[in-house]
Design an enzyme around this catalytic site. Structure first.
Site, PDB file in Angstrom:
ATOM      1  N   ARG A  93       0.955  -1.182  -0.284  1.00  0.00           N
ATOM      2  CA  ARG A  93       0.391  -0.020   0.417  1.00  0.00           C
ATOM      3  C   ARG A  93       1.475   1.048   0.332  1.00  0.00           C
ATOM      4  O   ARG A  93       1.473   1.461   0.686  1.00  0.00           O
ATOM      5  CB  ARG A  93      -0.697   0.022   1.086  1.00  0.00           C
ATOM      6  CG  ARG A  93      -2.183  -1.047   0.711  1.00  0.00           C
ATOM      7  CD  ARG A  93      -2.901  -0.516   0.159  1.00  0.00           C
ATOM      8  NE  ARG A  93      -4.369  -1.314   0.011  1.00  0.00           N
ATOM      9  CZ  ARG A  93      -4.291  -2.550  -0.583  1.00  0.00           C
ATOM     10  NH1 ARG A  93      -3.632  -3.232  -1.480  1.00  0.00           N
ATOM     11  NH2 ARG A  93      -5.470  -3.606  -0.693  1.00  0.00           N
ATOM     12  N   GLU A 110      -2.696   8.225  -4.291  1.00  0.00           N
ATOM     13  CA  GLU A 110      -3.121   6.859  -5.215  1.00  0.00           C
ATOM     14  C   GLU A 110      -4.396   7.675  -5.502  1.00  0.00           C
ATOM     15  O   GLU A 110      -5.511   7.672  -5.224  1.00  0.00           O
ATOM     16  CB  GLU A 110      -3.325   5.530  -4.694  1.00  0.00           C
ATOM     17  CG  GLU A 110      -3.432   4.946  -5.697  1.00  0.00           C
ATOM     18  CD  GLU A 110      -2.725   3.113  -5.677  1.00  0.00           C
ATOM     19  OE1 GLU A 110      -4.035   2.487  -5.421  1.00  0.00           O
ATOM     20  OE2 GLU A 110      -1.429   2.445  -5.304  1.00  0.00           O
ATOM     21  N   HIS A 156      -1.115   0.639  -9.543  1.00  0.00           N
ATOM     22  CA  HIS A 156      -1.534  -0.349  -8.523  1.00  0.00           C
ATOM     23  C   HIS A 156      -2.485  -1.460  -9.856  1.00  0.00           C
ATOM     24  O   HIS A 156      -3.708  -1.719  -9.825  1.00  0.00           O
ATOM     25  CB  HIS A 156      -2.842   0.395  -8.374  1.00  0.00           C
ATOM     26  CG  HIS A 156      -3.254  -0.662  -6.561  1.00  0.00           C
ATOM     27  ND1 HIS A 156      -3.748   0.191  -5.681  1.00  0.00           N
ATOM     28  CD2 HIS A 156      -3.471  -1.673  -6.986  1.00  0.00           C
ATOM     29  CE1 HIS A 156      -3.619  -0.801  -4.783  1.00  0.00           C
ATOM     30  NE2 HIS A 156      -3.617  -2.112  -5.015  1.00  0.00           N
TER      31      HIS A 156
END
Length: 303
Positions: free
Chosen positions: A216, A245, A264
């Site tokens: 993460r 993000e 991602h």
């Protein structure tokens, strides 16, 4: 047992429930809920006193923790371990791309060999968060004859690792940072791991080491990372996740010669849905048989 399929779920999840021997039902009459696309704040629409088990679609559950949606009286299961091989494969790709400076060559508009190319054979790879993804990565790395240093929550030895330290072993984590050619982040996002890789941690890394984050974005202090890359204090960074993000358009990491950004995408939808369907079918079968479920969430730990 009746199972309700949550919002925006693909048909593969309904098929998995039926294949496991359960019956599909409405939210109000079902004791189990398979969640997929909705945000945690929508959970209240499907919650009721008879709900006993909720299957979540991702390994990371920080958004559910932040929303306070993990209420008592319900067993929540995550997809922990479900995507381990897929993400480990992407991680290996990022490591090789960084080692061979493929990011520089892919952006080049003239014939020039980039400096700093290296190999993966015989390297030291530090894995912070040596759970399902970390263990899958170790298996993929075996042909490269690397030396693996691992950090996990318990400190129990990880198969294939030369050394394993607990996450609270400051000296051990420091040794991993100092000795690794590649530092791979695969730990869950919790209060304890927030900005785990800050300016101090980056200063402990080798000047030619690569940071690889497939966990993460919150695990890395982005400003400190950009500063370290600009100053050439580390070899590079390969990031599948970022903070913030998504990265804003024009962010310096996108075109940085020492950075590789994948949006991602370590676990693309084409691979995610079949893997999640397998986990749903497995856990529904287990629930029907009274067997332990896979990926039970530890509320205290936050994952």
């Amino acid at each position: 047992m009746k199972v309700h399929i949550g919002p925006d779920a693909p048909p593969e999840l309904s098929a998995a429930v039926v294949a496991a021997g359960a019956e599909l039902g409405s939210a109000a009459e079902s004791t189990a809920l398979i969640w997929y696309g909705g945000k945690p704040d929508r959970f209240a629409e499907f919650d009721h006193s008879g709900l006993e088990w909720v299957q979540l679609p991702s390994a990371g559950i920080e958004s559910w923790v932040a929303a306070g949606a993990l209420r008592d009286g319900i067993t929540f299961t995550s997809a922990a371990g479900t995507y381990a091989q897929t993400v480990a494969e992407h991680t290996l790709g990022l490591m090789l791309a960084g080692a061979r400076r493929l990011n520089v060559m892919a952006r080049a508009d003239r014939w020039a060999r980039p400096a700093g190319m290296r190999g993966l054979f015989g390297a030291t790879v530090g894995i912070i968060g040596a759970g399902g993804i970390g263990r899958a990565l170790i298996e993929l790395l075996r042909p490269f004859e690397v030396r693996v240093l691992a950090v996990n929550r318990s400190g129990k030895p990880v198969d294939g690792a030369a050394w394993t330290w607990g996450s609270d072993d400051v000296a051990g984590v420091g040794q991993l940072l100092a000795e690794s050619d590649f530092v791979v982040l695969a730990a869950p996002a919790t209060a304890e791991t927030a900005k785990l890789i800050d300016a101090d941690a980056l200063a402990r890394m080798r000047a030619d080491a690569w940071l690889v984050n497939i966990a993460r974005g919150s695990l890395v202090d982005t400003d400190a990372l950009v500063a370290a890359l600009d100053a050439e204090r580390i070899g590079g960074a390969a990031l599948d996740v970022t903070d913030p993000e998504p990265l804003p358009d024009g962010h310096p990491l996108f075109q940085h010669p020492r950075a590789i950004i994948s949006p991602h995408s370590a676990n693309p939808q084409s691979l995610l849905i079949p893997a999640l369907a397998r986990r749903v079918e497995d856990n529904v079968r287990r629930r029907l048989a009274g067997e332990p479920l896979l990926g039970v969430v530890d509320r205290a730990a936050g994952y």
